[in-house]
Write a protein that holds these residues in place. Structure first.
Motif, PDB file in Angstrom:
ATOM      1  N   UNK A  31       1.084  -0.978  -0.075  1.00 60.21           N
ATOM      2  CA  UNK A  31       0.082  -0.319  -0.537  1.00 60.21           C
ATOM      3  C   UNK A  31       0.975   1.259   0.393  1.00 60.21           C
ATOM      4  N   UNK A  32       0.126   2.159  -0.611  1.00 65.15           N
ATOM      5  CA  UNK A  32       1.027   3.107  -0.424  1.00 65.15           C
ATOM      6  C   UNK A  32       0.065   4.196  -0.665  1.00 65.15           C
ATOM      7  N   UNK A  33       0.190   5.853   0.195  1.00 58.83           N
ATOM      8  CA  UNK A  33      -0.467   6.580  -0.094  1.00 58.83           C
ATOM      9  C   UNK A  33      -0.115   7.654  -0.522  1.00 58.83           C
ATOM     10  N   UNK A  34      -0.874   8.324  -0.776  1.00 58.72           N
ATOM     11  CA  UNK A  34       0.127   9.649  -1.601  1.00 58.72           C
ATOM     12  C   UNK A  34      -1.286  10.967  -1.770  1.00 58.72           C
ATOM     13  N   UNK A  35      -0.776  11.406  -1.436  1.00 55.63           N
ATOM     14  CA  UNK A  35      -1.167  13.148  -0.807  1.00 55.63           C
ATOM     15  C   UNK A  35      -0.756  13.939  -2.017  1.00 55.63           C
ATOM     16  N   UNK A  36      -1.926  15.858  -2.326  1.00 55.94           N
ATOM     17  CA  UNK A  36      -2.045  16.095  -2.998  1.00 55.94           C
ATOM     18  C   UNK A  36      -0.572  17.023  -2.679  1.00 55.94           C
ATOM     19  N   UNK A  37       0.051  17.527  -4.203  1.00 52.67           N
ATOM     20  CA  UNK A  37       1.182  18.588  -4.315  1.00 52.67           C
ATOM     21  C   UNK A  37       2.036  17.782  -3.648  1.00 52.67           C
ATOM     22  N   UNK A  38       2.611  16.078  -3.358  1.00 55.38           N
ATOM     23  CA  UNK A  38       3.951  15.795  -2.165  1.00 55.38           C
ATOM     24  C   UNK A  38       3.453  14.672  -3.190  1.00 55.38           C
ATOM     25  N   UNK A  39       2.545  13.661  -3.786  1.00 54.68           N
ATOM     26  CA  UNK A  39       3.228  12.150  -4.199  1.00 54.68           C
ATOM     27  C   UNK A  39       3.095  11.170  -2.999  1.00 54.68           C
ATOM     28  N   UNK A  40       3.985  10.190  -2.960  1.00 55.86           N
ATOM     29  CA  UNK A  40       4.137   9.011  -2.686  1.00 55.86           C
ATOM     30  C   UNK A  40       4.421   9.588  -0.847  1.00 55.86           C
TER      31      UNK A  40
END
Ligand code: 4AD
Ligand code: MG
Length: 477
Positions: free
Chosen positions: A391-400
């Motif tokens: 599982x990878x968590x992706x964040x707006x403006x950051x990516x992984x």
């Protein structure tokens, strides 16, 4: 000497009392108003000097950057902009700063300029705010794990294993670089090296954390990790701090639940405890964005963005679903992606991650069940035989921001995987032992601390959220 901090003074509790404070001069106006800051808060205390009472030689040393000890009375301020100020009756100059050579002047400096002055940049509002938020976030992280039954575990920094199998490691050696001992076939003889084998700076404390989780139950590491990847991006450092929880008896879904709860908790903590710094950073960002074209501006002001993450569920999507969304997306059909999405199994690039998070879902996304081929050897194989419980968590403006998985706990499957990848089983003997003796389902993840600080502060470059960044061609300070 009994001194008080600027933060304490600004609470007003010492009103009409004699106080002593230490700090650095931010500005000195009209030979009368000193704005003093000591790092305890983003705010300065105004110190009002009656220059007739002071020697010219003292006044001359009061420049931006000078370190002073000031004694005086805390009074209600007559002027605008502050509620309290100090009527100064005593000044001691610890050390002055020559105005002709001190680089941090009371004007706007670019972030690039300040990177070259990394030893002094913490004396600006922007960097002191970032570093206080960074410090608060570290505290919140330890706090979260402590409150949730985790033990803090210290993974070794020097290691013989490459956890991620990417071969991007910094070698640790004491061999003579000009004249290393050689084996019979002419290669360097690491048996003669300090540890009697090849060693490197760790890329991840995970493998060791797994060993500890299988005895302490729930552990986490929070330490520096090192990657010799030559990525000169605004998201990569060669030395970064990683938080790696590892939990026995957790499956992938427990792992995702924990990661989401953890991130929300530490962001709530800074929202509550770093209000002034975040308000300053939000305003800074809004000013900066005024000069950008509309399309590049972030859709939400900083505080709103942080609250959004705390208040909304992360979207959970399998790799296969994400792949379908991307394959049918406009930019893919119009060949706008640099890396086209055509065949199931391709690795997702940051352009794809950003499309999913910023265009399609508009919220943090947890991608899971990735193709085995693009993930590390230790991830648990699914029943389909081709995906793993990653599982990878992706964040707006950051990516992984997070990478994690359920671990392969079955000895035979893990041995097969290691063999397929051409890794020598002997190197991982102790890791395999964990599957021989009392193996159990277990999971964990790694959160890149600087990426979290980037998100929390709204900064755009990872070099600006760590005190002294290490990147290719740069290890100054
Ligand atoms: O995805 P990664 O490589 O995962 C691991 O290292 C696992 N062993 C973690 C685990 O399961 N215990 O790295 C984890 C996170 C990434 O999601 C990213 O946030 C951060 O570490 N990261 C970096 N941050 C800054 N600079 C770099 N060069 C980074 N590489 C990874
Ligand atoms: Mg990763």
């Amino acid at each position: 000497m009994q001194t008080v901090s600027v933060k304490e003074l600004l609470s007003g509790k010492q009103l009409q009392q004699e106080v002593t404070i230490n700090g650095w001069v931010r500005t000195f106006r009209s030979n009368r108003f000193i704005a003093l800051n000591d790092g305890s808060t983003i705010n300065n205390i105004q110190c009002v000097v009656d220059f007739e009472n002071f020697d010219e030689t003292v006044l001359k040393q009061i420049n931006t950057g000078s370190a002073l000890r000031i004694g005086g009375t805390l009074v209600k301020s007559q002027g605008k902009g502050q509620s309290f100020e100090i009527q100064v009756n005593d000044i001691f100059v610890h050390g002055n700063a020559d105005p002709d050579t001190y680089p941090i002047q009371p004007k706007k400096h670019s972030l690039e300029f300040l990177r070259e002055k990394a030893h002094l940049r913490v004396r600006t509002n922007t960097f002191s705010a970032i570093m206080r938020v960074r410090s608060a976030l570290s505290f919140a992280i330890h706090n979260y794990f402590r409150n949730n039954g985790f033990h803090y575990f210290h993974a070794p920094i020097i290691t013989g294993s490459d956890a991620e199998g990417a071969g991007e490691m910094f070698r640790v050696t004491t061999l003579d670089e000009k004249n290393p001992p050689l084996t019979e076939d002419g290669t360097v003889d690491y048996k003669a090296d300090f540890f009697g084998k090849e060693t490197n700076l760790t890329v991840s404390g995970q493998l060791e954390a797994e060993a500890y989780a299988m005895g302490l139950g729930k552990v986490y590491t929070f330490g520096p990790t090192f990657r010799a990847e030559n990525s000169n991006t605004s998201r990569h450092l060669a030395e970064f701090w990683m938080i790696e929880p590892e939990m026995a008896f957790f499956d992938l879904h427990d792992n995702m639940d924990l990661a989401e709860d953890f991130i929300k908790d530490v962001i709530s903590y800074v929202l509550e405890h770093c209000q002034e710094d975040l308000a300053f950073l939000e305003k800074r960002l809004l000013d900066e964005e005024k000069s950008k074209p509309q399309a590049e501006r972030s859709p939400m002001p900083l505080l709103e963005k942080l609250k959004f993450v705390v208040d909304n569920n992360f979207k959970r999507v399998s790799y296969t679903e994400a792949f379908d969304i991307l394959r049918n997306s406009k930019p893919n059909k119009k060949k706008k992606f640099q890396y086209p999405i055509d065949e199931w199994g391709v690795d997702l690039q940051s352009e794809h991650e950003r499309y999913l998070v910023e265009k399609h879902f508009n919220c943090p996304v947890i991608l899971f069940d990735y193709p085995a081929k693009i993930k590390a050897f230790y991830m648990r194989l699914n029943e389909d035989g081709k995906t793993v419980r990653a599982m990878d968590i992706l964040f707006p403006g950051i990516g992984e921001i997070v990478g994690g998985s359920q671990r392969e706990e079955r000895l035979d499957v893990l041995k097969q995987k290691i063999a397929d990848l051409g890794i020598d089983e002997k190197e991982l003997w102790w890791y395999l032992d964990l599957r021989r003796f009392g193996t159990a389902e277990h999971s964990g993840f790694g959160l890149g601390f600087e990426r979290l600080v980037l998100f929390a502060t709204g900064m755009g470059n990872i070099r600006d959220v760590i005190p002294f960044p290490r990147t290719p061609q740069n290890a100054e300070f």
